[in-house]
Design an enzyme around this catalytic site. Structure first.
Site, PDB file in Angstrom:
ATOM      1  N   ASP A   1      38.908  39.905  49.837  1.00 18.35           N
ATOM      2  CA  ASP A   1      39.385  40.538  48.616  1.00 18.35           C
ATOM      3  C   ASP A   1      38.509  41.775  48.422  1.00 18.35           C
ATOM      4  O   ASP A   1      37.331  41.673  48.120  1.00 18.35           O
ATOM      5  CB  ASP A   1      39.230  39.562  47.440  1.00 18.35           C
TER       6      ASP A   1
ATOM      7  N   TRP B   1      35.940  35.918  40.658  1.00 20.60           N
ATOM      8  CA  TRP B   1      37.156  36.175  41.432  1.00 20.60           C
ATOM      9  C   TRP B   1      37.177  35.310  42.691  1.00 20.60           C
ATOM     10  O   TRP B   1      38.215  34.754  43.065  1.00 20.60           O
ATOM     11  CB  TRP B   1      37.278  37.647  41.804  1.00 20.60           C
TER      12      TRP B   1
ATOM     13  N   LYS C   1      41.524  49.341  40.803  1.00 21.82           N
ATOM     14  CA  LYS C   1      40.067  49.506  40.759  1.00 21.82           C
ATOM     15  C   LYS C   1      39.636  50.831  41.411  1.00 21.82           C
ATOM     16  O   LYS C   1      38.683  51.429  40.990  1.00 21.82           O
ATOM     17  CB  LYS C   1      39.354  48.340  41.435  1.00 21.82           C
TER      18      LYS C   1
HETATM   19  C1  LIG Z   1      40.036  42.848  39.301  1.00 19.36           C
HETATM   20  C2  LIG Z   1      39.824  41.966  40.449  1.00 19.36           C
HETATM   21  C3  LIG Z   1      40.730  40.940  40.769  1.00 19.36           C
HETATM   22  C4  LIG Z   1      41.956  40.648  39.943  1.00 19.36           C
HETATM   23  O1  LIG Z   1      42.883  41.614  40.157  1.00 19.36           O
HETATM   24  P1  LIG Z   1      44.350  41.548  39.495  1.00 19.36           P
HETATM   25  O2  LIG Z   1      45.036  42.683  40.159  1.00 19.36           O
HETATM   26  O3  LIG Z   1      44.161  41.718  38.020  1.00 19.36           O
HETATM   27  O4  LIG Z   1      44.951  40.239  39.816  1.00 19.36           O
HETATM   28  C5  LIG Z   1      40.465  40.182  41.877  1.00 19.36           C
HETATM   29  N1  LIG Z   1      39.386  40.388  42.649  1.00 19.36           N
HETATM   30  C6  LIG Z   1      38.486  41.361  42.366  1.00 19.36           C
HETATM   31  C7  LIG Z   1      37.296  41.542  43.261  1.00 19.36           C
HETATM   32  C8  LIG Z   1      38.677  42.175  41.268  1.00 19.36           C
HETATM   33  O5  LIG Z   1      37.791  43.149  40.983  1.00 19.36           O
END
Ligand SMILES: *Cc1c(COP(=O)(O)O)cnc(C)c1O
Length: 357
Positions: free
Chosen positions: A169, A102, A193
């Site tokens: 993020d 990511w 998540k």
């Molecule tokens: C799942 C995830 C993403 C991607 O998320 P989307 O909402 O599917 O774009 C990005 N960063 C992390 C750390 C993730 O766990």
């Protein structure tokens, strides 16, 4: 109803009462005779939901007055681009700590409007650790990190504290532990998540970044657009915001971050102890960087996979298959996963140990 223990990495388990209340509101929202997904997003009832969701985030995370909160769309993957657009300054340069796939994707997006510098990377060891001791040069407009590496099972335990604006993020560990929001200029997280269903992405940002980008930003990607319209510039993802609000309310009523942080540590310790004391299983992440949310491990003897998989299925344990880039197993233990579910998993691992260890 069949009780399944959901260790899935995302979309993830949510509290039972969130599913129940959501289901009820799909049919009849607040006894209005209308569904939550058919009422106007400008109606008083929905504006209340949005306001409540934003204020719960502020309350639970202790967001200071310098910062504000938005519920947007596009997932964290659009957040890679939104963060870069909004934080690009005079140097047109962002620095990235590349701790997983990511983070790598985030770094790539910055290169569409400026320079993307890799400040540190753990790709040399398939991202099984968090790089430390890196230096931040003073020509960076911002420094971007990924708090928890969902795929590789590592987590940043202490964040950068310097003067370069920090972006994070936080998709897979937001609301799992206490953080000092004032330390971040921008936090973003896909809801699915640890907060709600897929479809909305949370942004928490210092208001001083608004309107200060050195690059022209398309309207929908400019945080200022959404800030000025109270997260209602265009139709928000009403259901995702509603269900997120319910989850946040559940978290608040269940002891908030004080409680959940301890509970998540308890769950993680239980599982890591089982792995560490096992002759069959092996953890894949560096000890001091191990995540409390996503626990990655393998069975040393591949011949046992089928037996273990069958035992998991019999125990109604779901979602333990590791990401294709790591293999093995991954137990995701988001807030709504109970200690009992982790105890059950540990018991199954123990049974295998007794049989085959
Ligand atoms: C799942 C995830 C993403 C991607 O998320 P989307 O909402 O599917 O774009 C990005 N960063 C992390 C750390 C993730 O766990």
């Amino acid at each position: 109803m069949l009780k399944v223990h959901n260790f899935s990495a995302g979309p993830c388990i949510l509290p039972r009462q969130v599913f129940e209340k959501s289901a009820e509101s799909i049919l009849d929202f607040k006894e209005s005779g209308l569904s939550i997904i058919e009422i106007s997003h400008r109606s008083k009832d929905f504006v209340e939901v949005m306001d409540k969701a934003r204020s719960l985030v502020k309350e639970i995370l202790n967001v200071p007055d310098t910062h504000d909160v938005l519920f947007l769309q596009g997932g964290a993957s659009l957040g890679f681009l939104i963060s870069a657009y909004n934080l690009m300054g005079v140097n047109k340069t962002g620095g990235y700590l590349v701790t997983g796939s990511w983070a790598k994707k985030a770094a790539k997006e910055a290169s569409f409007m400026g320079n993307s510098i890799i400040v540190g990377s753990s790709e040399d060891k398939n991202f099984n650790y968090i790089p430390k001791g890196y230096s931040i040069s003073n020509n960076l407009d911002y420094f971007h990190v990924t708090s928890n590496n969902t795929i590789f099972g590592t987590q940043i335990k202490s964040f950068y504290q310097g003067t370069t604006p920090l972006a994070c993020d936080m998709s897979s560990d937001i609301f799992s532990r206490k953080i000092d929001v004032s330390n971040f200029d921008l936090i973003y997280a896909g809801a699915q998540k640890n907060m709600g269903p897929a479809g909305t992405t949370l942004y928490i940002f210092n208001k001083k970044i608004l309107g200060n980008s050195s690059v022209p930003i398309p309207t929908m990607l400019d945080l200022k657009t959404h800030f000025e319209k109270d997260s209602m510039f265009n139709t928000p993802p009403v259901f995702a915001v509603y269900a997120s609000m319910l989850t946040l309310n559940w978290l608040k009523n269940n002891g908030g971050l004080d409680f959940i942080e301890k509970q998540n540590e308890k769950k993680a310790n239980l599982l890591y102890n089982q792995i560490d004391n096992s002759s069959l299983f092996k953890g894949t992440a560096n000890l001091e960087d191990r995540s409390t949310m996503n626990v990655t491990f393998t069975l040393e003897n591949d011949d046992l996979n089928e037996t273990f998989n069958n035992m998991l299925a019999d125990a109604k344990i779901n979602g333990l298959k590791g990401h294709r880039s790591v293999g093995g197993y991954r137990a995701s233990m988001y807030n709504a996963l109970s200690l009992e579910s982790v105890e059950l998993l540990v018991n199954v691992m123990n049974e295998l140990e007794i049989k085959k260890g």
